[in-house]
Design a protein around this motif. Structure first.
Motif, PDB file in Angstrom:
ATOM      1  N   TYR A  31       0.826  -1.195   0.000  1.00 41.65           N
ATOM      2  CA  TYR A  31       0.000   0.000   0.000  1.00 41.65           C
ATOM      3  C   TYR A  31       0.866   1.252   0.000  1.00 41.65           C
ATOM      4  N   VAL A  99      -6.294  -6.071  10.497  1.00 42.54           N
ATOM      5  CA  VAL A  99      -6.956  -4.823  10.888  1.00 42.54           C
ATOM      6  C   VAL A  99      -6.486  -4.406  12.269  1.00 42.54           C
TER       7      VAL A  99
ATOM      8  N   GLN B  31     -12.902   0.491  10.578  1.00 44.84           N
ATOM      9  CA  GLN B  31     -12.314  -0.766  11.039  1.00 44.84           C
ATOM     10  C   GLN B  31     -11.267  -0.598  12.134  1.00 44.84           C
ATOM     11  N   SER B  32     -10.430   0.410  12.001  1.00 43.92           N
ATOM     12  CA  SER B  32      -9.326   0.535  12.947  1.00 43.92           C
ATOM     13  C   SER B  32      -9.001   2.010  13.180  1.00 43.92           C
ATOM     14  N   PHE B  34      -6.312   5.048  15.223  1.00 43.28           N
ATOM     15  CA  PHE B  34      -4.927   5.319  15.609  1.00 43.28           C
ATOM     16  C   PHE B  34      -4.800   6.752  16.096  1.00 43.28           C
ATOM     17  N   ASN B  91      -9.306   4.187   9.881  1.00 42.17           N
ATOM     18  CA  ASN B  91      -9.254   3.441   8.633  1.00 42.17           C
ATOM     19  C   ASN B  91     -10.669   2.974   8.309  1.00 42.17           C
ATOM     20  N   LYS B  92     -11.227   3.558   7.236  1.00 39.18           N
ATOM     21  CA  LYS B  92     -12.607   3.216   6.882  1.00 39.18           C
ATOM     22  C   LYS B  92     -12.731   1.771   6.442  1.00 39.18           C
ATOM     23  N   GLN B  97      -7.451  -0.408   2.372  1.00 38.42           N
ATOM     24  CA  GLN B  97      -7.024   0.559   3.381  1.00 38.42           C
ATOM     25  C   GLN B  97      -7.351   1.981   2.906  1.00 38.42           C
ATOM     26  N   ASN B  98      -8.066   2.709   3.673  1.00 39.36           N
ATOM     27  CA  ASN B  98      -8.432   4.082   3.345  1.00 39.36           C
ATOM     28  C   ASN B  98      -8.441   4.887   4.632  1.00 39.36           C
ATOM     29  N   PHE B  99      -7.297   5.468   4.917  1.00 34.94           N
ATOM     30  CA  PHE B  99      -7.131   6.206   6.159  1.00 34.94           C
ATOM     31  C   PHE B  99      -7.715   7.604   6.038  1.00 34.94           C
TER      32      PHE B  99
END
Lengths: 115, 111
Positions: A31, A99, B31-32, B34, B91-92, B97-99
């Motif tokens: 990524y 995740v 989802q997550s 930070f 993170n959507k 992964q889409n922060f």
């Protein structure tokens, strides 16, 4: 040393003159992503890539292009820069993993001024 | 409404104080979570991930409330070196992964 290398650190250009900001990572991350940071708006995602030849638009993609021909490189291209693209840009990379454990590694940033 | 919102700040606190930052997010499918720290005009660096059970790392404690879509960061015994901007990141996780970053809250710890 594991790192994301972004160049140049500072760039001043004029409207309409094509430019490329390079980004390279040595951690074999799938990524990679580009962000711009403007006062009061935080970091906004421009484009991201999940793997080689796989790219997708983020929240503010207009005026930008990217490519992912190799896993380690993810350049940001401004075909015809305009003053509203004056900003602080960050490249980031991450492993695609479980995740909650995704850690973004950032480059040191590029301060772009378009006159 | 922004997807991730934070206390506007800035927070100016004396050394040794306890300070708490709040963050809310709008996407219930996120989802997550930070907390990142960013020094002036430098790259953000991961401070800690935030887990449902809450987690602690030295003087830093993070909490997540999924029902209220709320995240917090508590810093105890503030040091001068804690002065920075603290970014809440979500993170959507929509198919990848889409922060999404909050605008950040600036902290200044004063001697």
């Amino acid at each position: 040393e594991a790192q994301v290398t972004q160049n140049p650190r500072y760039l001043i250009t004029v409207t309409g003159k094509k430019l490329t900001v390079t980004c390279s990572q040595n951690m074999n991350h799938e990524y990679m992503s580009w962000y711009r940071q403007d006062p009061g708006l935080g970091l906004r995602q421009i484009y991201y890539s999940m793997n080689v030849e796989v790219t997708d638009k983020g929240d503010v993609p207009e005026g930008y292009k990217v490519s992912r021909k190799e896993k380690r490189n993810f350049p940001l291209i401004l075909e015809s820069p305009s003053p509203n693209q004056t900003s602080l840009y960050f490249c980031a990379s991450s492993l695609l993993g479980s995740v909650g454990h995704e850690k973004l590694f950032f480059g040191s940033g590029t301060q772009l001024s378009v006159l | 409404r922004k997807e991730v919102e934070q206390d506007p700040g800035p927070f100016n606190v004396p050394e040794g104080a306890t300070v708490a930052f709040n963050c809310t997010y709008s996407n219930s499918a996120s989802q997550s979570f930070f907390w990142y720290r960013q020094d002036c005009r430098k790259e953000p660096k991961l401070l800690m991930s935030v887990y449902s059970s809450g987690n602690e790392d030295g003087r830093f404690t993070a909490q997540l409330n999924r029902a209220s879509q709320y995240i917090s960061l508590l810093i105890r015994d503030s040091k001068l070196s804690d002065s920075a901007t603290y970014l809440c990141v979500v993170n959507k996780g929509l198919g990848g992964q889409n922060f999404v970053f909050g605008p950040g809250t600036r902290l200044s710890v004063l001697p």
